[in-house]
Scaffold this active site. Structure first.
Site, PDB file in Angstrom:
ATOM      1  N   GLY A 208      27.526  45.278  42.677  1.00  0.00           N
ATOM      2  CA  GLY A 208      28.320  44.432  41.980  1.00  0.00           C
ATOM      3  C   GLY A 208      29.089  45.617  40.966  1.00  0.00           C
ATOM      4  N   ASN A 209      29.891  45.112  39.905  1.00  0.00           N
ATOM      5  CA  ASN A 209      30.787  45.976  39.115  1.00  0.00           C
ATOM      6  C   ASN A 209      30.879  45.547  37.851  1.00  0.00           C
ATOM      7  OD1 ASN A 209      33.050  44.246  38.911  1.00  0.00           O
ATOM      8  ND2 ASN A 209      33.015  44.559  41.284  1.00  0.00           N
ATOM      9  N   ARG A 210      31.375  46.186  37.127  1.00  0.00           N
ATOM     10  CA  ARG A 210      31.493  45.790  35.584  1.00  0.00           C
ATOM     11  C   ARG A 210      32.329  44.641  34.987  1.00  0.00           C
ATOM     12  NH1 ARG A 210      28.280  49.392  32.544  1.00  0.00           N
ATOM     13  NH2 ARG A 210      27.837  51.304  33.669  1.00  0.00           N
TER      14      ARG A 210
END
Ligand code: CTP
Length: 402
Positions: A208-210
Site C-alpha cells: 500500500g502507500n501513505r
C-alpha cells in the site's frame, strides 16, 4: 460576474424592523433575474404583511408549516431553490437555524435544502455582540452557511452601532460573491478517485502507500457544494461520508480500474487523485506466507488507470491527474509534472512535493497546478480545501469555455 437568469431564490424574512428594507432587496434581486418565493417567519408579518410580499413577488406566500400541507411545501420550496437568502436574520432566527430547529416554514426549508444559504443579520449591537449570537454565527459559518457582517450606523431609535441592515447593493455584492463561487458547477458530473490502493500479498499483508484520501475528499465535497454531481471512488480510508454524493469503495488497482470503466462514460470531469499502487504481487497467496519466504515476492506492474481513461475519453471530457514527486528542486518538479501531463494525456495536473513526509495524511499541500502551457498556480503549504477550490476554479473555467 453576473447571475444566470431564471434561478429560483427563496427570500426568507425574519421578524426585524429591517424587513421593510427587504422589500427593496427583493426588487433589486428580481432585476438581477431571480424568480423569488418569499418565506416570512410568522412573527415577521407584524412588520411587513403577506399582501406586500405577494404583490412584490407575484407569488403566493406562506409562512406556516400547516398551510398547504398536501404539497409538503418545506421540502418542495427547499428543493426548487437555487439559493436561499434570509434578510433580515434576527438573533432568534440565527439561534434556531444554528440549533437545527424546524419550527416554522422558513427554518424547515433551511434544514432541508441543498442550496447555498446566505444570512443577512440585522439587530441591535447588544444582540449581535452577545456571546450566544457570536457562537451561533461561528457554528453556521463552519457549516458552510454564509453570514454577512452587518453594517455600523444608525439603528432604530437613538442608538448607533454595529447591527444595521446593509444597503441592498452591498447585500447583492455579498450574495454574488458567495453564490457565484458555489453554484458554478451545477449540472457538471464529476468522477473523482482518491486514497491509495492495496494489493494483497496474502490474507493478512498488502502493498500500500501513505495516501489518506483527504485531497480527493475535499475536492468531492467542494465540488458537490458548488452544485456538481459527484461520484467518488476511494481506496480504504477513515474519512467521513459526504452527504449527497455517490461513494464507491474499492481496494485494489484492478477494482479501481473496473469502477472507473463503469462510471467514466457518465462524467464530464475525471479527477484522478488516487495513489494507485504501481505494482502488485503476481500471485495472491491463499495462506499467510511464512516469514522465511518473504524475501522473494514477485511483483508485476499495475496498468496505468489514468492513461487508460485518457484513451477512452469522450469529446469534451476534462481529465485531471495528480503526481507525487520527491524532487529536491522546483524546476525539476515542474519539468517532471509537465512531462507527466503530456505522457498521460491530461488537461490539468497537480504536481505535489511529497518529500520529507509532507502532504500524505496532512491537511496541507504544496505544489504546482499545470496545464499544457505550464504553471497555472503554485501553492505553498495551503490547506487541501483551498487547493481543491482553486482546482475547481480552473476546471470551472474550462467547462464554461466548452
Ligand atoms: N496513476 C494511475 N494508475 C497507475 C499509476 C498512476 O492512474 N497505475 C495515476 C495517478 O492517479 C495520478 C497519476 O497517474 O493521477 C500520476 O501518478 P504517478 O504515480 O505520479 O505516475 P507514474 O506514471 O507512476 O510515474 P512515476 O514513473 O513517476 O512513478
Amino acid at each position: 460576474m453576473g447571475f444566470p437568469r431564471g434561478r429560483e431564490l427563496v427570500l426568507g424574512v425574519g421578524a426585524g424592523i429591517a424587513a421593510y428594507k427587504s422589500c427593496d432587496l427583493l426588487r433589486r434581486l428580481q432585476e438581477r433575474g431571480f424568480l423569488i418565493t418569499v418565506v416570512p417567519t410568522p412573527s415577521s408579518l407584524h412588520f411587513v404583511g403577506k399582501a406586500t410580499w405577494e404583490a412584490l413577488s407575484h407569488r403566493p406566500v406562506i409562512s406556516e408549516l400547516w398551510s398547504d400541507v398536501a404539497k409538503v411545501p418545506h421540502i418542495e420550496i427547499g428543493k426548487r431553490a437555487d439559493l436561499v437568502v434570509i434578510a433580515p436574520a434576527t438573533a432568534d432566527l440565527i439561534a434556531r437555524i444554528a440549533s437545527g430547529r424546524a419550527d416554522d416554514l422558513l427554518t424547515s426549508v433551511v434544514i432541508s435544502t441543498k442550496a447555498p444559504v446566505i444570512l443577512i443579520p440585522a439587530m441591535h449591537p447588544e444582540m449581535w455582540q452577545n456571546p450566544a449570537t457570536v457562537s451561533n454565527v461561528e457554528v453556521l459559518r463552519e457549516r458552510g452557511i454564509f453570514v454577512m457582517d452587518p453594517d455600523v450606523g444608525r439603528l432604530t431609535g437613538e442608538d448607533v452601532g454595529v447591527g444595521r441592515f446593509p444597503e441592498s447593493s452591498k447585500i447583492i455584492d455579498f450574495v454574488e460573491a458567495s453564490y457565484g463561487r458555489r453554484a458554478d458547477l451545477i449540472g457538471a458530473r464529476f468522477l473523482i478517485t482518491g486514497g491509495g490502493t492495496r494489493e494483497p500479498i496474502d490474507p493478512v499483508r498488502y502493498i500500500g502507500n501513505r495516501s489518506s484520501g483527504r485531497q480527493a475528499h475535499e475536492i468531492a465535497e467542494r465540488a458537490a457544494l458548488r452544485g456538481a454531481q459527484v461520484t467518488l471512488i476511494m481506496g480504504p480510508n477513515s474519512l467521513p461520508d459526504i452527504e449527497g454524493i455517490t461513494s464507491v469503495s474499492v481496494e485494489t488497482a484492478e477494482e479501481m480500474g473496473d469502477a472507473l470503466q463503469h462510471h467514466q462514460g457518465q462524467c464530464d470531469v475525471l479527477v484522478m487523485t488516487a495513489a494507485v499502487a504501481d505494482a502488485r504481487p503476481v500471485v495472491r497467496e491463499d495462506r499467510k506466507i511464512k516469514k522465511d519466504q518473504l524475501g522473494a515476492i514477485l511483483l508485476e506492474e499495475n496498468p496505468d488507470l489514468l492513461q487508460r481513461a485518457a484513451g477512452r475519453r469522450s469529446p469534451g471530457q476534462i481529465l485531471v491527474g495528480f503526481a507525487a514527486e520527491t524532487e529536491p528542486a522546483e524546476v525539476d518538479l515542474i519539468r517532471l509534472g509537465s512531462e507527466k501531463l503530456a505522457r498521460k494525456g491530461v488537461d490539468l495536473l497537480y504536481v505535489n512535493d511529497v518529500s520529507a513526509g509532507a502532504v500524505f495524511g496532512s491537511d496541507e499541500t504544496s505544489g504546482f497546478l499545470l496545464d499544457k502551457s505550464g504553471v497555472i498556480e503554485s501553492f505553498t503549504a495551503v490547506s487541501k480545501r483551498q487547493m481543491a477550490d482553486r482546482l475547481l476554479d480552473a476546471i470551472s473555467e474550462r467547462i464554461s469555455h466548452e
